[in-house]
Design an enzyme around this catalytic site. Structure first.
Site, PDB file in Angstrom:
ATOM      1  N   GLU A 103       0.567  -1.243  -0.291  1.00 30.83           N
ATOM      2  CA  GLU A 103      -0.650  -0.133   0.591  1.00 30.83           C
ATOM      3  C   GLU A 103       0.836   1.068  -0.292  1.00 30.83           C
ATOM      4  OE1 GLU A 103      -4.121   0.072   0.091  1.00 30.83           O
ATOM      5  OE2 GLU A 103      -2.857  -1.221  -1.152  1.00 30.83           O
TER       6      GLU A 103
ATOM      7  N   THR B 178      -6.889   8.698  -5.495  1.00 30.79           N
ATOM      8  CA  THR B 178      -6.972   8.384  -3.731  1.00 30.79           C
ATOM      9  C   THR B 178      -5.685   9.474  -3.390  1.00 30.79           C
ATOM     10  OG1 THR B 178      -6.663   5.999  -3.741  1.00 30.79           O
ATOM     11  CG2 THR B 178      -5.669   7.414  -1.807  1.00 30.79           C
TER      12      THR B 178
END
Length: 327
Positions: free
Chosen positions: A148, A201
């Site tokens: 991530e 994001t």
């Protein structure tokens, strides 16, 4: 990456799988009120990884399908292969083992459904399975979090934790990483709709305020505590009234067309609660039972169609198992 305890792993090279095919699920991060600390896994969509053992040492990507050419084939730049390499280096066998990866994306990139985390989890679960499962899921988790960090610049676990562990997960802390699996009421369903608009994001995170009012923080703490209590008690009414976000949603909703009208329609259709999945633009209607989730998602999708906004719809129970081997 969080330091991993060095220990000896028994890798029997004469008894390795030659190939493995793995599915890892999409996830709904935050669960509306639990920014960066709560998330749950879906039955579908998700991503698949086929991993092949080859003679030449090293990690390579054989092919990527379903990404419209957006993901790098360079093994050092793709999060799936990069994390597999990290794991092999941790095990001390990076110079001995050769693997090739075939990644199939069944979910949109940048959807707010944990696209990068599903791919990373599938890859790490696959290499661990190919090696005979020398690491537990808990030991795999730091490598997933690092994926991530590579994908979006922030090593959060609210997507990778439920994708790997299954069910509903709470990230109690990051230093050290402390993940708690929470109970899942049998009739808890999600109606997810992905409006096909672009909300990166990184951009969504930049909108978030660094400081919040104490009264709002107290409200959010109460909601998180209420949601967890509702999950343990199977109290759907408590779950519904607790899944309210006063900190993040007011800002991120600006980026999502028709957000508040979608919310009105979902609640009118019988959803327990409604909010943003991850960083968006996907939205989620939480419901008791599949029928209510389907009804809410269908009304949302029809409204988007009326507004000339294309969308994808997924209705799913909570996936309590996480990744699985398909072959």
């Amino acid at each position: 990456m969080e330091s991993m305890e060095k220990k000896e792993y028994a890798i029997d090279f004469g008894n390795l799988r030659e190939q493995v095919h793995v599915f890892a699920p999409a996830t709904v991060a935050n669960m509306i009120c639990g920014f960066d600390v709560l998330g749950f896994a879906l039955d579908y969509p998700g991503d698949e990884v086929k991993m092949y053992r080859v003679a030449e040492p090293g990690v390579r990507i054989r092919a990527i399908h379903g990404d419209d050419g957006r993901l790098p084939l360079d093994a050092d730049k793709n999060t799936v292969s990069a994390c597999v390499k990290m794991l092999l280096e941790h095990l001390g066998i990076a110079d001995e083992l050769g693997v090739e990866i075939e990644l199939t994306k069944h979910m949109p990139i940048g959807s707010g459904l944990g696209s990068s985390s599903a791919s990373t989890v599938a890859g790490l679960f696959a290499i661990n399975s190919l090696l005979g499962n020398p690491l537990s899921k808990e030991e795999l988790m730091p490598f997933c979090v690092e994926g991530e960090r590579l994908a979006c610049g922030h090593g959060h676990a609210d997507n990778v934790a439920p994708a790997l562990m299954g069910g509903v997960t709470l990230i109690r802390g990051y230093d050290p990483l402390d993940i708690v699996r929470l109970p899942v009421p049998n009739e808890l369903y999600a109606g997810v709709v992905f409006p096909q608009v672009d909300v990166p994001t990184r951009d969504a995170r930049q909108l978030i305020k660094e400081k919040v009012w104490l009264k709002d923080a107290v409200t959010q703490w109460g909601n998180i505590a209420g949601l967890i209590a509702g999950l343990y008690e199977g109290d759907y009414a408590l779950i519904g009234r607790s899944m309210q976000d006063v900190l993040i949603e007011p800002t991120r909703a600006i980026l999502i067309p028709e957000f508040y009208e979608m919310k009105r329609l979902a609640l009118e259709a019988g959803a327990l609660s409604f909010g943003i999945s991850g960083s968006g633009p996907s939205v989620v209607a939480i419901a008791r039972g599949k029928e209510a989730a389907e009804r809410a998602a269908s009304r949302i999708q029809q409204h988007l169609t009326d507004c000339d906004i294309e969308s994808l719809k997924y209705v799913s129970s909570v996936n309590v198992n996480g990744p699985k081997i398909l072959n």
